[in-house]
Design a protein around this motif. Structure first.
Motif, short mmCIF file in Angstrom:
data_model
loop_
_atom_site.label_atom_id
_atom_site.label_comp_id
_atom_site.label_asym_id
_atom_site.label_seq_id
_atom_site.Cartn_x
_atom_site.Cartn_y
_atom_site.Cartn_z
N ALA A 73 0.75 -1.24 0.04
CA ALA A 73 0.04 -0.14 0.14
C ALA A 73 0.96 1.23 0.08
CB ALA A 73 -0.93 0.10 1.18
N ILE A 74 1.93 1.21 0.88
CA ILE A 74 2.92 2.24 0.80
C ILE A 74 3.60 2.67 -0.38
CG2 ILE A 74 4.58 3.55 2.31
CD1 ILE A 74 3.28 2.08 4.70
N ALA A 75 3.94 1.50 -0.90
CA ALA A 75 4.73 1.43 -2.00
C ALA A 75 4.15 2.45 -3.31
CB ALA A 75 5.37 0.19 -2.53
N THR A 76 2.67 1.64 -3.33
CA THR A 76 1.93 2.33 -4.45
C THR A 76 1.48 3.79 -4.15
OG1 THR A 76 0.16 1.33 -3.41
CG2 THR A 76 0.90 0.03 -5.23
N PHE A 77 1.32 4.06 -2.84
CA PHE A 77 1.22 5.35 -2.42
C PHE A 77 2.43 6.22 -2.91
CE2 PHE A 77 0.98 8.46 1.26
CZ PHE A 77 -0.39 9.00 1.02
N ALA A 78 3.50 5.79 -2.90
CA ALA A 78 4.78 6.43 -3.33
C ALA A 78 4.84 6.60 -4.97
CB ALA A 78 6.17 5.85 -2.86
N SER A 79 4.23 5.46 -5.35
CA SER A 79 4.20 5.48 -7.01
C SER A 79 3.21 6.63 -7.48
CB SER A 79 3.93 4.28 -7.51
OG SER A 79 2.66 3.96 -7.43
N GLN A 80 2.18 6.87 -6.89
CA GLN A 80 1.28 7.92 -7.10
C GLN A 80 2.00 9.13 -7.15
OE1 GLN A 80 -2.39 7.98 -7.35
NE2 GLN A 80 -2.00 10.51 -7.59
N PHE A 81 2.75 9.42 -6.20
CA PHE A 81 3.38 10.68 -6.14
C PHE A 81 4.70 10.80 -7.10
CE2 PHE A 81 1.42 10.79 -1.86
CZ PHE A 81 0.92 11.93 -1.90
N PHE A 139 2.28 16.60 6.39
CA PHE A 139 3.11 16.03 7.47
C PHE A 139 2.70 14.34 7.62
CE2 PHE A 139 6.24 17.99 10.41
CZ PHE A 139 6.44 19.25 9.77
N GLY A 140 1.47 14.27 7.44
CA GLY A 140 0.92 12.71 7.77
C GLY A 140 1.54 11.84 6.38
N ILE A 141 1.50 12.45 5.35
CA ILE A 141 2.18 11.69 4.21
C ILE A 141 3.96 11.67 4.02
CG2 ILE A 141 2.48 11.89 1.55
CD1 ILE A 141 -0.49 13.36 1.58
N LYS A 142 4.57 12.71 4.72
CA LYS A 142 6.09 12.62 4.96
C LYS A 142 6.27 11.53 5.61
CE LYS A 142 7.75 15.05 1.83
NZ LYS A 142 7.89 16.40 1.95
N VAL A 143 5.39 11.06 6.57
CA VAL A 143 5.55 10.08 7.75
C VAL A 143 6.07 8.93 7.18
CG1 VAL A 143 4.45 8.90 9.58
CG2 VAL A 143 4.70 11.37 9.62
N VAL A 156 9.78 15.21 -3.84
CA VAL A 156 9.53 13.86 -4.24
C VAL A 156 10.70 12.91 -3.92
CG1 VAL A 156 8.85 12.59 -6.65
CG2 VAL A 156 8.93 15.22 -6.31
N ALA A 157 11.80 13.49 -3.67
CA ALA A 157 13.03 12.83 -3.44
C ALA A 157 12.74 11.59 -2.31
CB ALA A 157 14.27 13.63 -2.86
N PRO A 158 11.94 11.97 -1.15
CA PRO A 158 11.63 11.00 0.05
C PRO A 158 10.82 9.48 -0.81
CG PRO A 158 11.21 13.12 0.81
CD PRO A 158 11.46 13.22 -0.77
N PHE A 159 9.95 9.93 -1.74
CA PHE A 159 9.17 8.98 -2.12
C PHE A 159 9.95 8.08 -2.88
CE2 PHE A 159 5.94 12.09 -1.27
CZ PHE A 159 5.09 11.13 -0.33
N TYR A 160 11.03 8.51 -3.86
CA TYR A 160 12.05 7.45 -4.59
C TYR A 160 12.89 6.67 -3.33
CZ TYR A 160 11.34 9.87 -9.10
OH TYR A 160 10.73 10.27 -10.14
N VAL A 161 13.34 7.40 -2.53
CA VAL A 161 13.91 6.71 -1.33
C VAL A 161 13.26 5.53 -0.85
CG1 VAL A 161 15.18 6.93 0.95
CG2 VAL A 161 15.47 8.58 -0.87
N LEU A 162 11.66 5.98 -0.53
CA LEU A 162 10.92 4.96 -0.13
C LEU A 162 10.94 3.56 -0.91
CD1 LEU A 162 7.28 6.00 0.97
CD2 LEU A 162 7.84 3.71 0.24
N VAL A 163 10.75 3.92 -2.08
CA VAL A 163 10.73 2.79 -2.99
C VAL A 163 12.07 2.01 -3.12
CG1 VAL A 163 10.24 1.86 -5.42
CG2 VAL A 163 8.89 3.89 -4.64
N ILE A 164 13.06 2.72 -3.04
CA ILE A 164 14.35 1.90 -3.03
C ILE A 164 14.48 1.42 -1.79
CG2 ILE A 164 16.83 1.97 -3.15
CD1 ILE A 164 16.34 4.61 -5.00
N ILE A 165 14.01 1.48 -0.63
CA ILE A 165 14.11 0.90 0.45
C ILE A 165 13.22 -0.26 0.67
CG2 ILE A 165 13.74 1.01 3.15
CD1 ILE A 165 15.92 2.69 3.03
#
Lengths: 356, 297
Positions: free
Chosen positions: A134-142, B222-226, B271-280
Motif C-alpha cells: 500500500a505504501i509503495a503504491t502510495f509512493a508511486s502515485q506521487f 506531514f502525515g504523508i511525509k511520515v 519527491v525525493a523521499p518517495f524515491y527513497v521509500l521505493v528503493i528501501i
C-alpha cells in the motif's frame, strides 16, 4: 432437472461447467441483455446532463473494474490507480497528437502502454504485500504525479494536453449522444473480458493468491508472476478508462489525477463489493452520483431554511466529506458492499412468500 | 557561502527531521499496539493546530490555558475515534482498516477546510519572531523551541514505555495480545490509550509547526511525509521512527541543496523521499530496525 423458465430455489449444479458459466441462471442473462437494450435506447430519451453522468460511470467503471481485479480478486492493494488512469489519458492524447494514430486505435494502445508502466510499477508487488505494498503504491502515485508535471513532451507540462474527439472514417463522433455509444461499447467489452478472466485458470490463480498466498505457492502458483500480471491487467483497464476520459473532456491536465481520485477508485470497489464484477458498476454509480446527491440534499435544505451563504460556500467541502464518510460508513456497516445487499434482496424474493 | 547554505540546510533538516520523527513515533505507536496503519495522522496535526488556534484567537485565551485545553480535547478525540470507528474493524482485513483511516483523513480535511477556510492563518506571536544567532546561523526561536519540545517528548516516550504501568501494558499488548489479556491487561483500554496519546502528541507537533509556518491544511502533508520515515526506520520500531524522521528531514534539505545548486530540476524536495521509500522497500522491506516477520502455512 429444473425447467429453464423458473428460477431455481437452490444450488442444483451437477458439473463444474455449469458452476462456472458466465450467468448462473437464464433469468440473470435475460436481465443483462435487457439492461444492454435499455442502455442502447437511453440516448434517445435522456437529457445530456444524465448522459454525461452515465458516461462518467462508464469510464470510471472501466478503471474501477481493473482495480477490483487487483484488489478484490488478487488481494493486492494499490493507492496509485489514479496515476495509471491519468497515464492512460495522456498516452492516448500523445499517440494521437504526435503519431497521428486514430483515436479509436489510440485508446486500446494507451491501455497497452499503461500496462507496460503497470508491470514496471508492479515489480515491488513481487516482494511486498499488505501495508508495505500500500505504501509503495502510495509512493508511486506521487512519483507519477511528479512525472506528469515534468514531462513536457508527453503531457504538455502545466498547460496540459489536447485530446481530439473520436473520428471514424472522416465522421466525427461528437457530443454526449455519440460518445455514449463509444463508452458503452468499451464498457461491454471490458466487463465481458473481466467477468471471463475470473473464470479462467489465471483468474482462479488470482483468487488463490488472495485467499492464502502461501498455500497458493505450495500448490504451484508462481506468486511473483501472478502479482505482477494482476498489476498489468489492472493498469490496462485504468489506461483504457483514462483514455476515454481524456477524449471525452477533450483536454487532459495533470491536476485531475491526484491521490483523492485513487481513493475514490478504492471507495468505488469497497462500496460496490470487493471481487465482484457487477458490484464494481454499482459502486462506481454510487460514487459518481454521491456528489450529485449531496448537492440535491443541500439544495433541499436551502429550500426549507432559505439561503444560507455558509452552506453554499462549503458545498465543495461537503461533497468531499461525503466521500470520506461514505467509505467509513460502508466499511463499518456494510463491509461486503452493495452487491451483498443486492444478493440478500434477491434471495429474499426468490422464495417469497415461503422463505422457510 | 555555499558551504554556509549547506550547513544552514542541514540544521533545518535536523529540526524538521525531529518533528517528522515525533509524528512518525505517534504513527508507530498506533501501528505497534493496534496494527492499524493510520493514514489520518496528518489530520491529527491539523485538528490540533486549528483547535489551539481557535482557542487563542477566537476565544482570546492565553496560550498557556489554550495549549492544555487542546491536549484534553485531543485526548477525548482520540479515545472517541478509536471507540466509534476503529473498534468495529478489529479483525477485518488490512485493506478495510487502511481505507477507513483514509476515509477519515478525507473527511476531517474537508470538515476543517469548511470550518476554517483554505488560507494559512498565522498564530499570534508567542515567541519572539526575530531570528537568534546560534553558532553563526540564523535560527528562528520557534524552531529552537520545537527542537527542544521534540527531544523532551522523545525522552517522555522513553520513560513512559520503560517505567510507567500503562506503557508496560502497551508493550505487552504489542508483543502478544492474548497473553497480555490473560495477564489482566485491558486491551480495549490500551488501544484507546494508544490513539489518545498519538493524537495528543501529533497535535503538539501541529501547534509547533503552526507557530512557525501558520496553520493551514498543508499541515496534513506531514502525515504523508511520515510514510518514508517509518519505512526507512521499520514500521514497528519507535527508535527507527525517530532515526527515519531525521534521515528524511536531512534528505529533503540535501535534495533541495543539490537541486538548487547542480540539478535545477525543481520540486525535488517533495519527491525525493518517495524515491527513497521505493528503493528501501525493494532492498530492505522491513526497514532499518523493523522486525522481520516469519510466516508459516
Amino acid at each position: 432437472m429444473i425447467s429453464s423458465s423458473l428460477i431455481p430455489c437452490g444450488q442444483f449444479k451437477t458439473s463444474y461447467a455449469a458452476d462456472t458459466t458466465l450467468f448462473l441462471t437464464p433469468a440473470s442473462r435475460n436481465w443483462c441483455l435487457f439492461g444492454i437494450a435499455v442502455a442502447l435506447a437511453a440516448p434517445l430519451v435522456l437529457s445530456n446532463y444524465l448522459l454525461a453522468l452515465l458516461i462518467q460511470i462508464g469510464y470510471y467503471g472501466i478503471a474501477a473494474l481493473g482495480l477490483n481485479i487487483l484488489v478484490g480478486s488478487t488481494g493486492q492493494i494499490s493507492l496509485g490507480h489514479a496515476a495509471f488512469f491519468g497515464f492512460g489519458a495522456f498516452a492516448s492524447a500523445w499517440l494521437n497528437n504526435s503519431f497521428g494514430v486514430p483515436v479509436l486505435a489510440a485508446i486500446p494502445l494507451a491501455g497497452v502502454l499503461t500496462t507496460l508502466l503497470g508491470l514496471l510499477f508492479g515489480i515491488p508487488a513481487g516482494r511486498l504485500k499488505g501495508l508495505y505494498l500500500a505504501i509503495a503504491t502510495f509512493a508511486s502515485q506521487f512519483i507519477l504525479e511528479d512525472f506528469f508535471s515534468r514531462a513536457n513532451w508527453f503531457t504538455g507540462g502545466s498547460s496540459g494536453a489536447q485530446a481530439n474527439p473520436i473520428n471514424v472514417f472522416g465522421y466525427e463522433i461528437g457530443g454526449d449522444k455519440g460518445f455514449f455509444y463509444v463508452v458503452l461499447f468499451f464498457v461491454l467489452v471490458m466487463y465481458l473480458l473481466g467477468a471471463n478472466l475470473l473464470r479462467t485458470r489465471d483468474g482462479r490463480a488470482f483468487v488463490a493468491v488472495r485467499d492464502h498466498y502461501l498455500s497458493a505457492e505450495v500448490m504451484g502458483i508462481n506468486l511473483t508472476k501472478y502479482r505482477i500480471l494482476s498489476f498489468g491487467i489492472s493498469s490496462f483497464y485504468a489506461g483504457v478508462g483514462g483514455a476515454l476520459y481524456g477524449h471525452y473532456l477533450g483536454f487532459v491536465s495533470a491536476e485531475g489525477f491526484t491521490i483523492l481520485l485513487s481513493i475514490q477508485f478504492l471507495g468505488m470497489i469497497i462500496i460496490g463489493g470487493m471481487g465482484s464484477v457487477m458490484g464494481t458498476l454499482m459502486g462506481t454509480a454510487f460514487m459518481v452520483l454521491l456528489p450529485e446527491g449531496t448537492e440535491a440534499a443541500v439544495s433541499t435544505i436551502k429550500h426549507f431554511t432559505g439561503d444560507i451563504p455558509a452552506l453554499t460556500s462549503a458545498l465543495a467541502y461537503i461533497k468531499e466529506a461525503a466521500i470520506g464518510l461514505a467509505i467509513v460508513l460502508f466499511l463499518i456497516f456494510e463491509p461486503d458492499g452493495l452487491v451483498h445487499r443486492w444478493r440478500l434482496i434477491k434471495s429474499y424474493w426468490k422464495l417469497y412468500p415461503f422463505s422457510y | 557561502m555555499e558551504s554556509n547554505l549547506l550547513f544552514q540546510l542541514i540544521v533545518n533538516g535536523v529540526i524538521v527531521g525531529t518533528l517528522y520523527g515525533v509524528v512518525a513515533m505517534c504513527f508507530v505507536l498506533i501501528y505497534k499496539s493496534t496494527q492499524v496503519v493510520n493514514f489520518a495522522q496528518g489530520e491529527f496535526l491539523l485538528i490540533g493546530a486549528w483547535t489551539c488556534w481557535w482557542l487563542v484567537t477566537s476565544m482570546a485565551l492565553p496560550f498557556w490555558i489554550a495549549f492544555p485545553l487542546t491536549f484534553v480535547f485531543m485526548l477525548v478525540f482520540g479515545i472517541v475515534l478509536q471507540m466509534v470507528v476503529l473498534r468495529p474493524l478489529i479483525g477485518e482485513p488490512v485493506i478495510s482498516v487502511i481505507m477507513v483511516t483514509i476515509g477519515l483523513s478525507i473527511f476531517f480535511q474537508a470538515v476543517m477546510k469548511s470550518i476554517f477556510g483554505v488560507w494559512a492563518q498565522p498564530f499570534p506571536e508567542i515567541f519572539p519572531v526575530k531570528s537568534v544567532n546560534v553558532l553563526g546561523l540564523q535560527v528562528q526561536p520557534a524552531y529552537l523551541m520545537s527542537l527542544v519540545v521534540s527531544v523532551v517528548i522523545m525522552g517522555l516516550f522513553a520513560w513512559f514505555f520503560k517505567y510507567s504501568r500503562m506503557g508496560l501494558a502497551m508493550r505487552a499488548t504489542a508483543f502478544n495480545q492474548q497473553v497480555a489479556q490473560s495477564l489482566g491487561i485491558s486491551v480495549k483500554n490500551v488501544f484507546a490509550m494508544a490513539w489518545a496519546i498519538s493524537a495528543m502528541v501529533s497535535a503538539l507537533a501541529g501547534v509547533v509547526v503552526g507557530m512557525v509556518n501558520g496553520v493551514s491544511s498543508a499541515l496534513s502533508f506531514f502525515g504523508i511525509k511520515v510514510f518514508p520515515a517509518v519505512i526507512v526506520g521499520g514500521l514497528d520500531s519507535i527508535v527507527g521512527a525517530i532515526i527515519g524522521g531525521l534521515i528524511i528531514g536531512l534528505l529533503e534539505n540535501l535534495a533541495e541543496y543539490a537541486d538548487g545548486q547542480y540539478l535545477h530540476l525543481g520540486n525535488l524536495y517533495t519527491v525525493a523521499p518517495f524515491y527513497v521509500l521505493v528503493i528501501i522497500l525493494m532492498i530492505k522491506p522491513y526497514g532499518l530496525f523493523g522486525t522481520k516477520t516469519i510466516e508459516r502455512v
